[in-house]
Every structure is written in C-alpha cells, then in structure tokens.
Write an enzyme that holds these catalytic residues in place. Structure first.
Site, short mmCIF file in Angstrom:
data_model
loop_
_atom_site.label_atom_id
_atom_site.label_comp_id
_atom_site.label_asym_id
_atom_site.label_seq_id
_atom_site.Cartn_x
_atom_site.Cartn_y
_atom_site.Cartn_z
N HIS A 342 0.85 -1.20 0.00
CA HIS A 342 0.00 0.00 0.00
C HIS A 342 0.89 1.25 0.00
O HIS A 342 1.78 1.40 0.83
CB HIS A 342 -0.95 0.02 1.20
N ALA A 343 0.62 2.15 -0.94
CA ALA A 343 1.49 3.31 -1.13
C ALA A 343 1.54 4.18 0.12
O ALA A 343 0.53 4.40 0.79
CB ALA A 343 0.96 4.14 -2.30
N GLU A 373 1.69 10.85 -3.46
CA GLU A 373 2.75 10.60 -2.46
C GLU A 373 3.77 11.74 -2.44
O GLU A 373 4.24 12.14 -1.37
CB GLU A 373 3.44 9.25 -2.72
N GLU A 400 -3.49 14.82 2.59
CA GLU A 400 -3.93 13.93 1.50
C GLU A 400 -4.32 14.69 0.24
O GLU A 400 -4.40 14.11 -0.83
CB GLU A 400 -5.12 13.09 1.98
N TYR A 510 -9.43 11.37 3.87
CA TYR A 510 -9.52 11.25 2.40
C TYR A 510 -10.81 11.87 1.87
O TYR A 510 -10.84 12.35 0.74
CB TYR A 510 -9.42 9.78 1.97
#
Ligand code: X8Z
Ligand code: ZN
Length: 605
Positions: A342-343, A373, A400, A510
C-alpha cells in the site's frame, strides 16, 4: 497554592521522588509550560524517528523480527506520548500563549491510537498495531489451480477482467485475509477506546473527530453538510454506472432498483470506479488518448514516472527531492520477500530523509498515486523548520489533498507540454475526461465517509464485534449504493480487508481531501490567471501558484486549519462548490443520460 501529583512534580523538576501521595507546591508558571513542551518535543522527535525507521524496515521486509522491533519502537513512542500528555494536564489552568496552548492540545491528539496509561496495555496495543498490518501485507490468495496472488495481482484482475465469475472468485479470495484479524482488531479498538477515555474523550471516534480544530460533533455536522452538497452528483453517477453495468453483465446480476454489486466496479473495495470507464463511457465520442497506453508505449519506467511527478513540483519552484530519496525509496515490489505494497510517504527524520514506498504498476492510476505521495513529501519538507508537534499538515485532509490537487493539473494541455501527447483534444472530449475523473473522485465520496462511520460505531459501542459485518454492509448500501455480491455473514470481517482498518489510519482525511483538493485547485488556478474552465486548467510551471501553495504548506500545523485555508483562498470552510463547478458539465450530461431511468436504490437493510 495548588495540589499536584508527586510523580508529575518529580518529572517536571527532574527530582527523584518516590510514592504517589499528593503534596502542596507552587502552581506551574507559563515558563514551566514552555520548558515542559520544549523538552517533550525533543524527546518525542527522537522516539518518532526510531519508530519510523523500525516501521520502514517492517513494511519493506515483513518478518517476525521486524514486527517485534517495530512493536518495541511504537511502544516507546506511545508510552512517552501518553505520559507526557497526562503530565501536560498540570498546565490546564495556566494562562498560556496560543502556540504553547496549541502544542499542549496537539500532544494529546497526536496518536493515531491513544493507549491507556497502564504499561502492560501499552505493550499489548503496540504489539497489535504491528501484527495486524503485517497480516495484511503478507496476505495472498491461492486459486484452485494452485496459482497464488497478492493484493496487487488481484487488483489487476478486478480492474481488467470482465468475467463476473472470475471477479467474484477474486473478490471473495482477497477477503480471506481478514477473518483471522477479527479478535485482535476488537481488542485493539477496546484498548484504544480506553486510552481515549483516559484522555477525556467520549471514545476513540470522538478522539479522531477532535483533530479538526472544532468539537467532535461540530465536525460530524460539517461532514454531513458537505456530503449533502455532493450527493445529487454522486447519485447521478451511481445511476448511470448501474445502468451501464446492467448492459454489460445483465440486469439479473445488476438489478436496476438495487445497489451495485461490489465486485463489478473495477476496484477491490469499489472505492473508485475508474477501471470500468470503458463500460460506462459515451459511445459516440472516442477518447483520443489513454494515459496507461502512453506510459507503456513510451517505455516509461517506474522511476521515469516518479521523475515526471517530481518535475511538476520543480516547475512550481519547489526544488528537487534529495538524492537519498532515490536510493532509499521502494518503487517496485521486491520479488524475494513480503512487503506492504500500500502506497505511503515517509518523513523519517523530520528533515531530509524523505521516502515513498510503493509497488508501482505502469498505469495511469499509479501515475496519479505517485503525485499523491510526492505531495506528502513536499509538505514534509515545507514544514521541516517547525518543532516536532507542528510538523504536520493543517488537518489530516490537507496532507492527503496536496498531491491530488497537483494531479488535477495533469490535463491534456500539460501532457502535450511534456511531450506525452501530440495534440490537445477538442471540447468534445471534455465529457469523457470528466467522466473518467468522476469515476475516481465522485465515486469515492461516500466511501470516504463510511469507513470511519463504521469505526465510530464500533468505538461508541453501537456496533459490537458480533455485528461487525452486518453494520459494515449496511453502511455501504446506505451511503454508496454498493452491496455485497452475496450474503456475507459474521464469519467474514470485510472491513478488515481494507488496509486502513488493520493499519489504524483514519479515513475521514480522504473525504476531506477529496473535497478540498478542488478548493485548492481552483485557488491555484485563479492565482495562475486561468481563464479556462476549471477542468482544463493546469498550473504546471506557474511559480506564483507554487509559492502560494508552499506558503500554506510551510505553516504546518502551527495554526488552526481554517487559517491555513484562508491564507490560500480567503475561505475558512470546507466547501464542495469548487468540486461542483469542476463537474458541472458532467452533471448536465449525466442528468440527460439518466432521463427515463429510475435512480436511487432500495436498501435491503
Ligand atoms: O491510502 C491512500 C494513499 C496513501 S496515503 C495511497 N489513499 C486512500 C486509499 O488508497 O484507500 C489515497 C486515496 C484513498
Ligand atoms: Zn496519502
């Protein structure tokens, strides 16, 4: 005079005093508070670095040893934070400057899972927080043929297969990962709840919701308000996608009055639906390019994809990433060991040791994730001059949103500018492009809310372990209009099959990011002097926009988040108006497509 705990006095004054009796002594002063927080930040910064190094090794080399070492490092950090947060209570009645007061509050809110102060429980909780992500990272599903698949392989199949039987097989196969976690998960939540209560919060959910510079209940109301703004757009998209999936798989499988079966949406969790674009796209208009094909045709390597994302940030005047980023990151999945794929982005030492961890696939989806990222990395770097407790984003959603806001600028105009396409498509391709984007960003909205709604229900005791799965699917149906492909009883633990649940990463961030990235995009486009429609704007190369962005990032967590937003666009509220403006042409198109269809879904629960 004021009575305070003797153990606390010992630690404040550096004296060695035995026993727990209370004594009378002078009340602490503002200078004591400053000295306390200064010392606490230094101690936590060191423990935090140790923890990040241990977690990095665990995530990129999952073994019993790496899990135990990570658990010890987490334990040391948790124990110190809990002790310091409790000691900070001594300053509750002291008149303090805003910054010191803010730091004392943040100290209490800085854990993802607050532990109870009992050392045995801290030890138990830290072991669980290391064990569960390890179970997730190692998970694989072996097919009847003997072929074994990892998360990434299975996501590929879910994204690309159009065979309903195969999709169901893989969808169910992945969910074998989580039933063994159920008991540990329940215990982890129980311990963290106890910790939250010791800190004075109603439960873990209230603790998480209190991280947004307003009361937990005000924040819940704010989320509902914003979700109300975007609900009509979501429902129009769900209606169209259901109709089109019905054409592909038949209306026996995709009942046109009910929620959409989760295994048909192109994503393992039905959290975004970009992979079924070809099934729902307008037939009359052919898109002139496909980013995944371009990445493959141009022979872009995984590193080339990262370089391209770095170039974007550099074009905004934000500087290149340090050399160590290139040697210490994990870009691709190692073949010889278990890793967490998972990134993520890591700020190992709070200064310049910045890394990402991904198992990059050469496609458009991961090209965006790379930008996501790198957004984290540039945030880390921008706030590196703050002291430990302010080294974070204005709220979780800001962290995020940054890379995603940048990725909204990956427009055809930009792709032409960097030589990936030869011609900018005409206005007739706006709807296909917007639909593709909506399958990603609009489809995500209710999912972005419900993951934590479920955890909040678990934390408040409204949902008990014996009802985990029923409550999970009830929320999924109610909010997303997505249903399980077949009955899922309590022998399953489907929430646990999503990384952030065993990983204890809060998820509301998110949802907030999904909304706010459009606010940021609009603000930056305005600064860049954009005159085009919002979905056609790219801020690539615009240093004025880059400076404004970086100025906000530099604030870190030193101010309440509305101040950070205000610095960028003058607003002080989360607001979906920019998102609705971006998708306005699509909303019109969807409404027309949906004419004659009955939208909405009947909840079975
Ligand atoms: O977990 C992530 C990032 C890492 S911070 C890749 N995201 C959520 C997810 O994958 O579920 C980004 C979008 C939502
Ligand atoms: Zn992220």
């Amino acid at each position: 005079m004021k009575t305070i705990n003797k153990k606390l006095v010992a630690s404040l004054c550096g004296l060695l005093l035995a026993g727990q009796t209370t004594i009378a002594m002078a009340a602490p002063t503002p200078a004591d508070a400053k000295a306390f927080i200064d010392k606490a930040e230094k101690q936590l910064a060191k423990l935090s670095e140790n923890r990040f190094r241990a977690l990095w090794v665990r995530d990129t080399f999952i073994t019993k040893d790496s899990q135990e070492i990570a658990a010890s490092a987490v334990e040391a950090f948790m124990a110190a934070t809990v002790n310091l947060a409790n000691e900070a209570n001594a300053f509750s009645d002291v008149q303090l400057d805003d910054q010191t007061r803010r730091k004392l509050n943040l100290l209490k809110l800085s854990l993802s899972l607050p532990a109870p102060s009992d050392p045995a429980k801290i030890n138990e909780l830290s072991k669980l927080t290391s064990k569960l992500p390890g179970m997730y990272g190692k998970a694989k599903y072996c097919r009847p043929s003997g072929e074994c698949l990892y998360e990434g392989d299975m996501s590929e199949i879910i994204g690309n297969s159009r065979n309903a039987d195969e999709l169901l097989e893989v969808w169910k196969g992945w969910r074998q990962v989580s039933p063994p976690m159920r008991k540990d998960y329940a215990r982890m939540m129980e311990l963290a709840n106890e910790g939250a209560r010791e800190f004075g919060y109603a439960d873990l959910g209230a603790y998480w919701r209190s991280k947004y510079d307003m009361s937990a209940s005000e924040f819940s109301q704010d989320l509902e308000r914003v979700f109300g703004q975007v609900k009509p757009l979501y429902e129009a998209l769900q209606c169209h996608v259901r109709a089109k999936l019905g054409e592909t798989y038949g209306t026996d499988i995709v009942n046109q009055k009910e929620a959409i079966p989760a295994h048909l949406t192109g994503n393992m969790w039905a959290q975004d639906w970009a992979n079924v674009y070809d099934l729902v796209a307008p037939k009359q208009i052919k898109a002139s390019y496909d980013l995944t094909s371009i990445i493959k045709e141009k022979g872009m390597t995984e590193k080339d994809m990262v370089k391209s994302a770095e170039d974007f940030f550099v074009s905004l005047g934000m500087g290149k990433l340090p050399e160590s980023f290139w040697t210490r990151s994990q870009f691709t999945k190692p073949q010889d060991r278990d890793v967490v794929c998972h990134a993520s982005a890591e700020d190992i030492d709070g200064v310049e040791d910045l890394r990402i961890k991904m198992c990059i696939q050469r496609n458009a989806e991961d090209f965006k994730v790379i930008h996501h990222e790198l957004g984290h990395l540039y945030y880390f770097r921008a706030y590196q001059n703050h002291s430990h407790l302010f080294k974070d984003s204005a709220n979780g959603g800001f962290h995020e949103a940054i890379g995603d806001a940048i990725a909204l600028s990956i427009t055809p105009k930009y792709l032409k500018e960097i030589g990936l396409i030869n011609k900018i498509p005409g206005a007739e391709e706006d709807i296909p492009a917007l639909l593709r984007m909506a399958l990603d960003k609009v489809a995500f909205l209710p999912w972005g809310l419900l993951v934590d709604k479920w955890r909040w229900q678990v934390a408040s005791g409204e949902v008990k372990p014996e009802n985990y799965n029923a409550a999970w699917w009830k929320l999924r149906e109610q909010y997303q209009g997505i249903k399980a492909p077949e009955h899922r009883g309590e022998e399953h633990f489907d929430a646990g099959a999503k990384f952030h649940v065993p990983g204890s990463v809060s998820y509301t961030r998110y949802f907030v990011a999904d909304i706010m990235q459009f606010q940021f995009h609009k603000a930056l486009c305005d600064i860049a002097g954009n005159k085009d429609a919002l979905h056609r704007c790219s801020i690539y190369g615009n240093q004025k926009a880059g400076t404004k962005l970086n100025d906000m990032l530099k604030m870190g967590m030193s101010q309440p988040w509305p101040q950070a937003l205000k610095a960028m666009n003058g607003q002080t509220q989360m607001d979906a108006t920019a998102m609705l403006e971006y998708f306005a042409p699509l909303q019109k198109w969807l409404d027309k497509e949906n004419e004659g269809r009955t939208c909405g879904w009947q909840n079975r629960n």
